[in-house]
Design a protein around this motif. Structure first.
Motif, PDB file in Angstrom:
ATOM      1  N   THR A   1     -35.592   6.414  24.711  1.00 32.47           N
ATOM      2  CA  THR A   1     -35.514   5.577  23.521  1.00 32.47           C
ATOM      3  C   THR A   1     -34.584   6.195  22.488  1.00 32.47           C
ATOM      4  O   THR A   1     -33.770   5.506  21.868  1.00 32.47           O
ATOM      5  CB  THR A   1     -36.916   5.380  22.908  1.00 32.47           C
ATOM      6  OG1 THR A   1     -37.805   4.879  23.910  1.00 32.47           O
ATOM      7  CG2 THR A   1     -36.866   4.399  21.746  1.00 32.47           C
ATOM      8  N   ARG A   2     -34.702   7.486  22.300  1.00 32.52           N
ATOM      9  CA  ARG A   2     -33.831   8.167  21.339  1.00 32.52           C
ATOM     10  C   ARG A   2     -32.367   8.070  21.761  1.00 32.52           C
ATOM     11  O   ARG A   2     -31.475   7.872  20.925  1.00 32.52           O
ATOM     12  CB  ARG A   2     -34.254   9.632  21.183  1.00 32.52           C
ATOM     13  CG  ARG A   2     -35.611   9.793  20.502  1.00 32.52           C
ATOM     14  CD  ARG A   2     -35.847  11.230  20.053  1.00 32.52           C
ATOM     15  NE  ARG A   2     -36.053  12.133  21.178  1.00 32.52           N
ATOM     16  CZ  ARG A   2     -37.237  12.401  21.718  1.00 32.52           C
ATOM     17  NH1 ARG A   2     -38.329  11.833  21.229  1.00 32.52           N
ATOM     18  NH2 ARG A   2     -37.342  13.252  22.726  1.00 32.52           N
ATOM     19  N   ARG A   3     -32.111   8.169  23.058  1.00 31.18           N
ATOM     20  CA  ARG A   3     -30.729   8.051  23.531  1.00 31.18           C
ATOM     21  C   ARG A   3     -30.201   6.634  23.317  1.00 31.18           C
ATOM     22  O   ARG A   3     -29.032   6.448  22.958  1.00 31.18           O
ATOM     23  CB  ARG A   3     -30.636   8.443  25.005  1.00 31.18           C
ATOM     24  CG  ARG A   3     -30.830   9.935  25.252  1.00 31.18           C
ATOM     25  CD  ARG A   3     -30.318  10.346  26.613  1.00 31.18           C
ATOM     26  NE  ARG A   3     -31.030   9.700  27.699  1.00 31.18           N
ATOM     27  CZ  ARG A   3     -32.129  10.184  28.270  1.00 31.18           C
ATOM     28  NH1 ARG A   3     -32.654  11.323  27.829  1.00 31.18           N
ATOM     29  NH2 ARG A   3     -32.712   9.547  29.264  1.00 31.18           N
TER      30      ARG A   3
ATOM     31  N   TYR B   1     -38.348   2.603  15.695  1.00 34.13           N
ATOM     32  CA  TYR B   1     -37.096   3.010  15.055  1.00 34.13           C
ATOM     33  C   TYR B   1     -37.236   4.339  14.319  1.00 34.13           C
ATOM     34  O   TYR B   1     -36.379   5.213  14.414  1.00 34.13           O
ATOM     35  CB  TYR B   1     -36.648   1.926  14.080  1.00 34.13           C
ATOM     36  CG  TYR B   1     -35.465   2.317  13.230  1.00 34.13           C
ATOM     37  CD1 TYR B   1     -34.202   2.516  13.804  1.00 34.13           C
ATOM     38  CD2 TYR B   1     -35.605   2.498  11.859  1.00 34.13           C
ATOM     39  CE1 TYR B   1     -33.121   2.882  13.029  1.00 34.13           C
ATOM     40  CE2 TYR B   1     -34.522   2.870  11.078  1.00 34.13           C
ATOM     41  CZ  TYR B   1     -33.286   3.055  11.664  1.00 34.13           C
ATOM     42  OH  TYR B   1     -32.216   3.417  10.889  1.00 34.13           O
TER      43      TYR B   1
ATOM     44  N   GLU C   1     -41.996   3.273  26.583  1.00 28.74           N
ATOM     45  CA  GLU C   1     -42.409   3.290  25.178  1.00 28.74           C
ATOM     46  C   GLU C   1     -42.713   1.863  24.750  1.00 28.74           C
ATOM     47  O   GLU C   1     -42.025   0.922  25.134  1.00 28.74           O
ATOM     48  CB  GLU C   1     -41.328   3.895  24.284  1.00 28.74           C
ATOM     49  CG  GLU C   1     -41.799   4.118  22.860  1.00 28.74           C
ATOM     50  CD  GLU C   1     -41.080   5.275  22.166  1.00 28.74           C
ATOM     51  OE1 GLU C   1     -41.374   5.526  20.988  1.00 28.74           O
ATOM     52  OE2 GLU C   1     -40.236   5.929  22.818  1.00 28.74           O
TER      53      GLU C   1
ATOM     54  N   LEU D   1     -31.109   4.584  20.934  1.00 30.00           N
ATOM     55  CA  LEU D   1     -30.833   4.444  19.504  1.00 30.00           C
ATOM     56  C   LEU D   1     -29.556   5.184  19.110  1.00 30.00           C
ATOM     57  O   LEU D   1     -28.767   4.698  18.290  1.00 30.00           O
ATOM     58  CB  LEU D   1     -32.020   4.992  18.704  1.00 30.00           C
ATOM     59  CG  LEU D   1     -33.309   4.157  18.754  1.00 30.00           C
ATOM     60  CD1 LEU D   1     -34.466   4.936  18.140  1.00 30.00           C
ATOM     61  CD2 LEU D   1     -33.114   2.821  18.046  1.00 30.00           C
ATOM     62  N   ASP D   2     -29.331   6.349  19.697  1.00 26.10           N
ATOM     63  CA  ASP D   2     -28.156   7.151  19.351  1.00 26.10           C
ATOM     64  C   ASP D   2     -26.862   6.593  19.939  1.00 26.10           C
ATOM     65  O   ASP D   2     -25.768   7.007  19.541  1.00 26.10           O
ATOM     66  CB  ASP D   2     -28.337   8.589  19.827  1.00 26.10           C
ATOM     67  CG  ASP D   2     -29.403   9.334  19.040  1.00 26.10           C
ATOM     68  OD1 ASP D   2     -29.747   8.869  17.936  1.00 26.10           O
ATOM     69  OD2 ASP D   2     -29.895  10.362  19.545  1.00 26.10           O
TER      70      ASP D   2
ATOM     71  N   PRO E   1     -37.526  10.382  25.146  1.00 24.91           N
ATOM     72  CA  PRO E   1     -36.107  10.772  25.061  1.00 24.91           C
ATOM     73  C   PRO E   1     -35.155   9.615  25.357  1.00 24.91           C
ATOM     74  O   PRO E   1     -34.077   9.520  24.751  1.00 24.91           O
ATOM     75  CB  PRO E   1     -35.983  11.884  26.101  1.00 24.91           C
ATOM     76  CG  PRO E   1     -37.367  12.435  26.243  1.00 24.91           C
ATOM     77  CD  PRO E   1     -38.294  11.281  26.032  1.00 24.91           C
TER      78      PRO E   1
ATOM     79  N   GLN F   1     -39.863   6.628  14.541  1.00 24.70           N
ATOM     80  CA  GLN F   1     -40.487   7.731  15.259  1.00 24.70           C
ATOM     81  C   GLN F   1     -40.460   7.496  16.774  1.00 24.70           C
ATOM     82  O   GLN F   1     -41.501   7.395  17.407  1.00 24.70           O
ATOM     83  CB  GLN F   1     -41.938   7.915  14.797  1.00 24.70           C
ATOM     84  CG  GLN F   1     -42.071   8.285  13.322  1.00 24.70           C
ATOM     85  CD  GLN F   1     -43.522   8.337  12.891  1.00 24.70           C
ATOM     86  OE1 GLN F   1     -44.362   7.547  13.325  1.00 24.70           O
ATOM     87  NE2 GLN F   1     -43.842   9.300  12.032  1.00 24.70           N
ATOM     88  N   PRO F   2     -39.269   7.375  17.355  1.00 27.34           N
ATOM     89  CA  PRO F   2     -39.208   7.183  18.814  1.00 27.34           C
ATOM     90  C   PRO F   2     -39.759   8.409  19.523  1.00 27.34           C
ATOM     91  O   PRO F   2     -39.434   9.547  19.161  1.00 27.34           O
ATOM     92  CB  PRO F   2     -37.710   6.986  19.076  1.00 27.34           C
ATOM     93  CG  PRO F   2     -37.038   7.679  17.942  1.00 27.34           C
ATOM     94  CD  PRO F   2     -37.930   7.492  16.755  1.00 27.34           C
ATOM     95  N   ARG F   3     -40.607   8.201  20.539  1.00 27.49           N
ATOM     96  CA  ARG F   3     -41.244   9.324  21.213  1.00 27.49           C
ATOM     97  C   ARG F   3     -40.564   9.703  22.528  1.00 27.49           C
ATOM     98  O   ARG F   3     -40.545  10.860  22.905  1.00 27.49           O
ATOM     99  CB  ARG F   3     -42.731   8.995  21.466  1.00 27.49           C
ATOM    100  CG  ARG F   3     -43.582   8.990  20.212  1.00 27.49           C
ATOM    101  CD  ARG F   3     -45.045   8.742  20.560  1.00 27.49           C
ATOM    102  NE  ARG F   3     -45.250   7.398  21.065  1.00 27.49           N
ATOM    103  CZ  ARG F   3     -45.482   6.335  20.292  1.00 27.49           C
ATOM    104  NH1 ARG F   3     -45.515   6.478  18.985  1.00 27.49           N
ATOM    105  NH2 ARG F   3     -45.669   5.146  20.806  1.00 27.49           N
TER     106      ARG F   3
END
Length: 306
Positions: free
Chosen positions: A271-273, A263, A255, A275-276, A269, A265-267
Protein backbone atom coordinates in the motif's frame (compact mmCIF):
# COMPACT_ATOMS: atom_id res chain seq x y z
CA UNK A 1 -19.04 -12.13 11.98
CA UNK A 2 -15.40 -11.38 11.30
CA UNK A 3 -13.15 -11.17 8.26
CA UNK A 4 -10.47 -13.76 7.65
CA UNK A 5 -7.83 -11.19 6.80
CA UNK A 6 -4.11 -10.88 7.31
CA UNK A 7 -3.09 -8.64 10.23
CA UNK A 8 -2.34 -5.85 7.75
CA UNK A 9 -5.87 -6.09 6.33
CA UNK A 10 -7.80 -6.06 9.57
CA UNK A 11 -8.46 -2.32 9.83
CA UNK A 12 -12.06 -2.28 8.63
CA UNK A 13 -13.10 -5.68 9.93
CA UNK A 14 -15.21 -4.40 12.83
CA UNK A 15 -18.98 -3.98 12.51
CA UNK A 16 -19.13 -5.87 9.22
CA UNK A 17 -22.83 -6.75 9.44
CA UNK A 18 -24.06 -3.16 9.88
CA UNK A 19 -26.63 -2.59 7.11
CA UNK A 20 -24.76 -4.88 4.75
CA UNK A 21 -26.00 -5.39 1.20
CA UNK A 22 -23.29 -7.79 -0.01
CA UNK A 23 -20.94 -10.05 1.92
CA UNK A 24 -18.11 -12.13 0.48
CA UNK A 25 -16.55 -14.76 2.73
CA UNK A 26 -13.38 -16.79 2.17
CA UNK A 27 -13.84 -16.74 -1.61
CA UNK A 28 -11.38 -18.71 -3.74
CA UNK A 29 -11.20 -18.73 -7.54
CA UNK A 30 -8.85 -21.01 -9.48
CA UNK A 31 -8.14 -21.07 -13.22
CA UNK A 32 -7.88 -24.78 -13.86
CA UNK A 33 -5.31 -26.23 -16.23
CA UNK A 34 -2.07 -28.13 -16.38
CA UNK A 35 -0.75 -25.60 -13.86
CA UNK A 36 -3.74 -24.20 -11.93
CA UNK A 37 -3.63 -20.49 -11.11
CA UNK A 38 -5.07 -19.49 -7.73
CA UNK A 39 -6.35 -16.04 -8.78
CA UNK A 40 -8.47 -15.13 -5.71
CA UNK A 41 -7.37 -16.38 -2.30
CA UNK A 42 -9.63 -16.40 0.77
CA UNK A 43 -11.11 -12.97 0.04
CA UNK A 44 -13.61 -11.58 2.55
CA UNK A 45 -15.35 -8.22 2.06
CA UNK A 46 -18.53 -6.48 3.19
CA UNK A 47 -20.35 -3.80 1.20
CA UNK A 48 -22.78 -1.57 3.11
CA UNK A 49 -25.83 0.15 1.66
CA UNK A 50 -24.97 3.45 0.03
CA UNK A 51 -21.23 2.82 0.39
CA UNK A 52 -18.53 3.19 -2.24
CA UNK A 53 -15.99 0.42 -1.66
CA UNK A 54 -12.78 0.83 -3.65
CA UNK A 55 -10.80 -2.19 -4.82
CA UNK A 56 -7.23 -1.30 -5.77
CA UNK A 57 -4.27 -3.23 -7.05
CA UNK A 58 -1.98 -3.70 -10.03
CA UNK A 59 -3.05 -5.38 -13.26
CA UNK A 60 -3.34 -9.14 -12.84
CA UNK A 61 -3.86 -9.11 -9.07
CA UNK A 62 -7.37 -10.61 -9.31
CA UNK A 63 -9.67 -7.57 -9.11
CA UNK A 64 -11.77 -8.37 -12.19
CA UNK A 65 -11.73 -12.09 -11.39
CA UNK A 66 -13.26 -11.28 -8.01
CA UNK A 67 -15.93 -9.07 -9.61
CA UNK A 68 -16.86 -11.76 -12.13
CA UNK A 69 -17.05 -14.37 -9.38
CA UNK A 70 -19.45 -12.22 -7.33
CA UNK A 71 -21.73 -11.91 -10.38
CA UNK A 72 -21.18 -15.53 -11.49
CA UNK A 73 -19.98 -14.53 -14.93
CA UNK A 74 -16.99 -16.88 -15.13
CA UNK A 75 -16.71 -19.64 -17.70
CA UNK A 76 -14.38 -22.61 -17.54
CA UNK A 77 -11.46 -22.81 -16.79
CA UNK A 78 -12.28 -20.31 -14.01
CA UNK A 79 -13.87 -22.06 -11.03
CA UNK A 80 -15.04 -20.88 -7.63
CA UNK A 81 -13.58 -23.60 -5.44
CA UNK A 82 -14.85 -22.43 -2.03
CA UNK A 83 -16.38 -19.55 -0.14
CA UNK A 84 -19.70 -17.72 -0.19
CA UNK A 85 -21.29 -14.61 -1.72
CA UNK A 86 -24.48 -13.42 -0.02
CA UNK A 87 -26.78 -10.63 -1.21
CA UNK A 88 -28.94 -9.04 1.48
CA UNK A 89 -32.06 -7.82 -0.33
CA UNK A 90 -34.05 -4.78 0.83
CA UNK A 91 -37.00 -7.06 1.49
CA UNK A 92 -35.01 -8.97 4.12
CA UNK A 93 -34.17 -12.04 2.00
CA UNK A 94 -30.58 -13.31 1.97
CA UNK A 95 -29.60 -14.78 -1.39
CA UNK A 96 -26.72 -17.24 -1.78
CA UNK A 97 -25.50 -16.07 -5.18
CA UNK A 98 -23.26 -19.07 -5.76
CA UNK A 99 -26.26 -21.40 -5.37
CA UNK A 100 -28.95 -19.52 -7.33
CA UNK A 101 -30.47 -21.61 -10.15
CA UNK A 102 -29.94 -20.20 -13.67
CA UNK A 103 -33.41 -18.71 -14.07
CA UNK A 104 -33.31 -16.95 -10.71
CA UNK A 105 -29.76 -15.76 -11.38
CA UNK A 106 -30.82 -14.27 -14.72
CA UNK A 107 -33.62 -12.33 -13.03
CA UNK A 108 -31.25 -11.20 -10.28
CA UNK A 109 -28.60 -9.73 -12.55
CA UNK A 110 -29.12 -6.09 -13.53
CA UNK A 111 -32.25 -5.78 -11.41
CA UNK A 112 -30.48 -6.26 -8.05
CA UNK A 113 -26.80 -6.11 -8.98
CA UNK A 114 -25.48 -4.54 -12.20
CA UNK A 115 -22.00 -4.24 -13.63
CA UNK A 116 -20.13 -1.72 -15.76
CA UNK A 117 -17.49 -3.85 -17.44
CA UNK A 118 -13.86 -3.03 -18.04
CA UNK A 119 -13.59 -1.50 -21.51
CA UNK A 120 -17.28 -0.57 -21.36
CA UNK A 121 -16.64 2.51 -23.49
CA UNK A 122 -16.37 0.17 -26.48
CA UNK A 123 -18.93 -2.40 -25.31
CA UNK A 124 -21.94 -0.91 -27.10
CA UNK A 125 -23.17 -2.61 -30.27
CA UNK A 126 -21.84 -0.42 -33.11
CA UNK A 127 -24.73 -1.15 -35.50
CA UNK A 128 -27.62 -0.56 -33.06
CA UNK A 129 -28.95 2.72 -31.70
CA UNK A 130 -28.58 3.69 -28.07
CA UNK A 131 -32.35 3.48 -27.64
CA UNK A 132 -32.53 -0.09 -28.95
CA UNK A 133 -29.75 -1.23 -26.62
CA UNK A 134 -31.28 0.40 -23.54
CA UNK A 135 -34.76 -0.84 -24.34
CA UNK A 136 -33.45 -4.38 -24.80
CA UNK A 137 -32.65 -4.49 -21.07
CA UNK A 138 -36.17 -3.37 -20.19
CA UNK A 139 -37.80 -5.76 -22.67
CA UNK A 140 -35.90 -8.67 -21.13
CA UNK A 141 -36.39 -7.82 -17.45
CA UNK A 142 -39.60 -5.75 -17.48
CA UNK A 143 -41.74 -7.43 -20.19
CA UNK A 144 -44.90 -5.75 -18.90
CA UNK A 145 -43.73 -2.24 -19.79
CA UNK A 146 -45.27 -0.52 -22.80
CA UNK A 147 -43.14 0.99 -25.56
CA UNK A 148 -43.93 4.48 -24.23
CA UNK A 149 -42.93 3.48 -20.70
CA UNK A 150 -39.66 1.99 -21.95
CA UNK A 151 -38.85 5.16 -23.89
CA UNK A 152 -39.62 7.35 -20.88
CA UNK A 153 -37.42 5.24 -18.59
CA UNK A 154 -34.51 5.30 -21.06
CA UNK A 155 -34.77 9.08 -21.36
CA UNK A 156 -34.90 9.38 -17.58
CA UNK A 157 -31.69 7.44 -16.91
CA UNK A 158 -29.83 9.20 -19.70
CA UNK A 159 -30.72 12.53 -18.13
CA UNK A 160 -29.51 11.20 -14.78
CA UNK A 161 -26.02 10.65 -16.20
CA UNK A 162 -25.93 13.92 -18.15
CA UNK A 163 -26.79 12.70 -21.66
CA UNK A 164 -29.55 14.43 -23.62
CA UNK A 165 -32.46 12.04 -24.39
CA UNK A 166 -32.28 12.97 -28.09
CA UNK A 167 -29.07 10.94 -28.16
CA UNK A 168 -31.18 7.78 -27.97
CA UNK A 169 -31.40 7.96 -31.76
CA UNK A 170 -27.60 8.01 -32.09
CA UNK A 171 -25.28 5.14 -32.91
CA UNK A 172 -22.24 4.60 -30.65
CA UNK A 173 -19.77 5.99 -33.22
CA UNK A 174 -21.68 9.29 -33.11
CA UNK A 175 -20.92 9.72 -29.40
CA UNK A 176 -17.73 10.80 -27.67
CA UNK A 177 -15.88 8.35 -25.43
CA UNK A 178 -17.22 10.03 -22.31
CA UNK A 179 -20.79 9.90 -23.59
CA UNK A 180 -20.48 6.20 -24.45
CA UNK A 181 -19.25 5.56 -20.93
CA UNK A 182 -22.19 7.49 -19.51
CA UNK A 183 -24.58 5.43 -21.64
CA UNK A 184 -23.12 2.25 -20.16
CA UNK A 185 -23.60 3.63 -16.65
CA UNK A 186 -27.19 4.56 -17.58
CA UNK A 187 -27.76 0.99 -18.77
CA UNK A 188 -26.53 -0.30 -15.42
CA UNK A 189 -29.01 2.02 -13.65
CA UNK A 190 -32.07 1.11 -15.74
CA UNK A 191 -33.53 -1.41 -13.29
CA UNK A 192 -32.68 0.54 -10.11
CA UNK A 193 -30.12 -1.96 -8.75
CA UNK A 194 -29.05 -1.99 -5.12
CA UNK A 195 -25.39 -2.66 -6.00
CA UNK A 196 -23.29 -1.55 -8.97
CA UNK A 197 -19.88 -3.06 -9.70
CA UNK A 198 -17.75 -0.71 -11.81
CA UNK A 199 -14.62 -2.31 -13.28
CA UNK A 200 -12.19 0.42 -14.42
CA UNK A 201 -15.08 2.64 -15.62
CA UNK A 202 -12.89 5.65 -16.42
CA UNK A 203 -10.00 3.88 -18.15
CA UNK A 204 -8.88 5.54 -21.43
CA UNK A 205 -10.81 8.75 -20.66
CA UNK A 206 -9.03 12.08 -20.36
CA UNK A 207 -8.79 13.70 -16.94
CA UNK A 208 -11.61 16.21 -17.45
CA UNK A 209 -14.08 13.61 -18.72
CA UNK A 210 -13.02 11.26 -15.91
CA UNK A 211 -13.67 13.99 -13.35
CA UNK A 212 -17.15 14.63 -14.74
CA UNK A 213 -18.09 10.94 -14.62
CA UNK A 214 -16.83 10.59 -11.05
CA UNK A 215 -18.94 13.56 -10.00
CA UNK A 216 -21.97 11.89 -11.60
CA UNK A 217 -21.29 8.63 -9.75
CA UNK A 218 -21.14 10.43 -6.40
CA UNK A 219 -24.27 12.44 -7.17
CA UNK A 220 -26.23 9.39 -8.29
CA UNK A 221 -25.12 7.40 -5.24
CA UNK A 222 -26.38 10.19 -2.98
CA UNK A 223 -29.61 10.57 -4.96
CA UNK A 224 -30.50 6.91 -5.52
CA UNK A 225 -28.83 5.21 -2.56
CA UNK A 226 -27.16 2.30 -4.35
CA UNK A 227 -23.82 0.86 -3.22
CA UNK A 228 -20.76 0.74 -5.48
CA UNK A 229 -17.73 -1.52 -5.79
CA UNK A 230 -15.27 0.64 -7.74
CA UNK A 231 -12.32 -1.29 -9.22
CA UNK A 232 -9.18 0.47 -10.41
CA UNK A 233 -5.38 0.48 -10.16
CA UNK A 234 -5.54 4.22 -9.42
CA UNK A 235 -5.30 4.42 -5.63
CA UNK A 236 -5.32 8.26 -5.41
CA UNK A 237 -8.61 8.27 -7.31
CA UNK A 238 -10.09 5.84 -4.79
CA UNK A 239 -8.88 7.94 -1.87
CA UNK A 240 -11.01 10.79 -3.18
CA UNK A 241 -14.03 8.71 -4.17
CA UNK A 242 -14.37 5.82 -1.72
CA UNK A 243 -15.64 5.38 1.82
CA UNK A 244 -13.45 2.29 2.34
CA UNK A 245 -10.69 0.70 0.28
CA UNK A 246 -9.45 -2.86 -0.08
CA UNK A 247 -5.94 -3.29 -1.52
CA UNK A 248 -5.37 -6.51 -3.46
CA UNK A 249 -2.04 -8.20 -4.16
CA UNK A 250 -1.53 -11.58 -5.86
CA UNK A 251 -5.14 -12.57 -5.26
CA UNK A 252 -5.29 -11.58 -1.59
CA UNK A 253 -6.68 -8.59 0.31
CA UNK A 254 -3.61 -7.23 2.09
CA UNK A 255 -5.16 -4.06 3.53
CA UNK A 256 -8.78 -3.06 4.17
CA UNK A 257 -9.68 0.21 5.87
CA UNK A 258 -11.37 3.57 5.57
CA UNK A 259 -9.97 5.80 2.85
CA UNK A 260 -8.70 8.36 5.35
CA UNK A 261 -6.95 5.80 7.57
CA UNK A 262 -5.41 4.02 4.60
CA UNK A 263 -4.02 7.32 3.33
CA UNK A 264 -2.69 8.58 6.66
CA UNK A 265 -1.58 5.28 8.20
CA UNK A 266 -1.00 2.62 5.52
CA UNK A 267 0.14 -0.60 7.20
CA UNK A 268 1.15 -2.88 4.35
CA UNK A 269 4.38 -2.17 2.42
CA UNK A 270 2.55 -2.67 -0.90
CA UNK A 271 0.00 0.00 0.00
CA UNK A 272 2.80 2.40 0.85
CA UNK A 273 4.48 1.67 -2.47
CA UNK A 274 1.22 2.33 -4.34
CA UNK A 275 0.83 5.66 -2.57
CA UNK A 276 4.46 6.60 -3.24
CA UNK A 277 4.18 5.76 -6.94
CA UNK A 278 2.08 8.86 -7.66
CA UNK A 279 3.89 12.21 -7.70
CA UNK A 280 2.62 15.12 -5.64
CA UNK A 281 1.46 18.22 -7.51
CA UNK A 282 2.19 20.51 -4.57
CA UNK A 283 5.21 19.08 -2.75
CA UNK A 284 8.86 19.97 -3.12
CA UNK A 285 10.88 18.57 -5.95
CA UNK A 286 12.31 15.27 -4.86
CA UNK A 287 15.19 13.06 -5.77
CA UNK A 288 15.28 11.03 -8.94
CA UNK A 289 17.35 7.99 -9.70
CA UNK A 290 20.57 8.05 -11.68
CA UNK A 291 22.64 4.93 -12.17
CA UNK A 292 20.49 3.14 -9.61
CA UNK A 293 21.29 5.54 -6.74
CA UNK A 294 19.33 8.45 -5.30
CA UNK A 295 20.52 11.81 -6.59
CA UNK A 296 19.58 14.82 -4.45
CA UNK A 297 20.24 17.29 -7.26
CA UNK A 298 17.08 19.11 -8.31
CA UNK A 299 15.48 18.38 -11.63
CA UNK A 300 16.66 20.99 -14.19
CA UNK A 301 14.21 23.86 -14.63
CA UNK A 302 14.36 23.52 -18.41
CA UNK A 303 13.10 19.93 -18.18
CA UNK A 304 16.25 18.54 -19.74
CA UNK A 305 17.67 15.14 -18.83
CA UNK A 306 20.79 14.78 -16.75
Amino acid sequence: MSHNLSPQAAGAAADVTRDAVLTVRDLNVVYQGATPVHAVKDVSLTLHRGEILGLAGESGCGKSTLAYAVNRLHDWPAEVTSGSVTFHDRDGEDLDLLALPPGRLRRFRWSKLSMVFQGAMNALNPVTTVRAQLEDVLTTHRPGMSKQERGARCAEVLELVGVEPRRMASYPHELSGGMRQRVMIAMALLLDPQVMIMDEPTTALDVLVQRGILREILRLRDELGFAVVFITHDLPLLLELSDRIAVMLRGEIVEYDTAETLYRQPRHPYTRRLLDSFPSLTGERGAFLRDGAADRTQVPTDGGAR
